[in-house]
Design an enzyme around this catalytic site. Structure first.
Site, PDB file in Angstrom:
ATOM      1  N   ARG A  61       0.386  -0.831  -6.055  1.00 18.72           N
ATOM      2  CA  ARG A  61       1.548  -1.696  -5.913  1.00 18.72           C
ATOM      3  C   ARG A  61       1.173  -2.965  -5.159  1.00 18.72           C
ATOM      4  O   ARG A  61       0.236  -2.997  -4.375  1.00 18.72           O
ATOM      5  CB  ARG A  61       2.652  -0.930  -5.162  1.00 18.72           C
ATOM      6  CG  ARG A  61       4.037  -1.545  -5.279  1.00 18.72           C
ATOM      7  CD  ARG A  61       5.078  -0.580  -4.741  1.00 18.72           C
ATOM      8  NE  ARG A  61       4.903  -0.361  -3.315  1.00 18.72           N
ATOM      9  CZ  ARG A  61       5.535  -1.044  -2.363  1.00 18.72           C
ATOM     10  NH1 ARG A  61       6.367  -1.998  -2.697  1.00 18.72           N
ATOM     11  NH2 ARG A  61       5.331  -0.771  -1.093  1.00 18.72           N
ATOM     12  N   LYS A 123      -2.679   8.679   3.417  1.00 18.13           N
ATOM     13  CA  LYS A 123      -2.251   8.557   2.030  1.00 18.13           C
ATOM     14  C   LYS A 123      -3.083   9.455   1.118  1.00 18.13           C
ATOM     15  O   LYS A 123      -4.305   9.395   1.115  1.00 18.13           O
ATOM     16  CB  LYS A 123      -2.369   7.097   1.569  1.00 18.13           C
ATOM     17  CG  LYS A 123      -1.882   6.859   0.148  1.00 18.13           C
ATOM     18  CD  LYS A 123      -1.904   5.375  -0.179  1.00 18.13           C
ATOM     19  CE  LYS A 123      -1.488   5.102  -1.606  1.00 18.13           C
ATOM     20  NZ  LYS A 123      -1.438   3.666  -1.931  1.00 18.13           N
ATOM     21  N   ARG A 251       6.079   0.382   6.614  1.00 15.33           N
ATOM     22  CA  ARG A 251       5.109   1.247   7.280  1.00 15.33           C
ATOM     23  C   ARG A 251       5.696   1.778   8.585  1.00 15.33           C
ATOM     24  O   ARG A 251       6.533   1.104   9.212  1.00 15.33           O
ATOM     25  CB  ARG A 251       3.827   0.479   7.596  1.00 15.33           C
ATOM     26  CG  ARG A 251       3.115  -0.082   6.378  1.00 15.33           C
ATOM     27  CD  ARG A 251       1.814  -0.744   6.752  1.00 15.33           C
ATOM     28  NE  ARG A 251       0.845   0.200   7.262  1.00 15.33           N
ATOM     29  CZ  ARG A 251       0.095   0.989   6.475  1.00 15.33           C
ATOM     30  NH1 ARG A 251       0.252   0.951   5.171  1.00 15.33           N
ATOM     31  NH2 ARG A 251      -0.785   1.805   6.996  1.00 15.33           N
TER      32      ARG A 251
END
Length: 267
Positions: A61, A123, A251
């Site tokens: 993204r 992640k 975040r």
């Protein structure tokens, strides 16, 4: 070593839902998303699951690179699902896709709005959805990249996690076989029902809920889940706001630095 993909078994499971469905495995390509977008613009609009054993120019993204495995076979799983779709509302599709991924893989996985899968504070997977016009509908390309084995964190913006931390014997073919059918079913359910019925399930996997967050547009506040359309709710000093733009990155806020003046104090 040749990777043994379960393409025929996936096709047999999915083809009753999408009769024109096919599964294609490529040893290497620039990007599965890029390839399916090229095909869509050239008039190829049948449902397809395209898997790359290695990507040379994977994308995430906001134009970020998705670095595929280059040190050995099976360290990452990269694939894209292409299908014509015409939902009443596209809002929340990436959340529905992410939910299908985590629910089919492991209870400890969490979703970071709007399209990442995290393990703890690292992640593990990313999702990129793109569309191309196809007459009165659109051709959706749903790209997913999953870290299977531990990988080098050099030059990565976010520390990586690996599925083998939770599922030690996991291989890319096994993960694809476990994810493919639930993903197709989730997309079909989304077209009919939208995101709203999935809101409680997303809440149970929401990494950001209750955390202080920092947004790329400068917004700061406390994440309060998502609304029925999948927009992120953030409680700020100005009140509750909704963030629904895919161009805004969110975040967790970094922990506060220790107060230098407190060092050496006794109580």
């Amino acid at each position: 070593m040749t990777v043994q993909w379960q393409a025929e078994a996936i096709w047999e499971a999915v083809s009753p839902l999408w009769p024109a469905f096919s599964v294609e495995i490529l040893p290497e390509i620039d990007s599965t998303n890029t390839e399916l977008m090229r095909r869509a613009r050239a008039g190829q609009h049948d449902p397809v699951l395209l898997v790359a054993e290695r990507q040379t120019a994977g994308r995430g993204r906001l134009g970020r690179d998705w670095k595929s495995d280059v040190q050995g076979e099976g360290g990452t799983l990269t694939f894209s699902l292409g299908v014509p779709l015409a939902p009443a509302d596209w809002s929340g599709l990436s959340l529905a896709v992410g939910l299908a991924v985590v629910e089919s893989l492991h209870p400890d996985l969490r979703l970071k709005w709007p399209n990442d899968v995290w393990l703890q504070q690292r992640k593990l997977a990313g999702i990129l959805i793109e569309t191309a016009s196809v007459g009165d509908t659109r051709y959706a390309v749903i790209g997913i990249g999953i870290n299977i084995a531990p990988r080098d964190a050099t030059d990565l913006r976010t520390p990586p996690a690996a599925l083998q931390e939770l599922w030690p014997e996991a291989t890319a073919p096994d993960v694809l076989a476990r994810v493919a059918l639930p993903l197709v079913q989730a997309v079909q359910q989304f077209v009919v029902q939208g995101f709203a019925p999935l809101r409680p399930a997303f809440h149970a996997r929401d990494l950001l809920y209750g955390q202080e967050v920092v947004c790329s547009d400068g917004t700061t506040g406390t994440a309060r889940g998502v609304d029925a359309s999948g927009a992120l709710l953030v409680h700020t000093d100005q009140g509750l706001i909704k963030i629904n733009s895919a161009e805004v990155s969110v975040r967790p806020a970094p922990p506060p630095s220790p107060d230098p003046g407190s060092r050496g104090r006794t109580v």
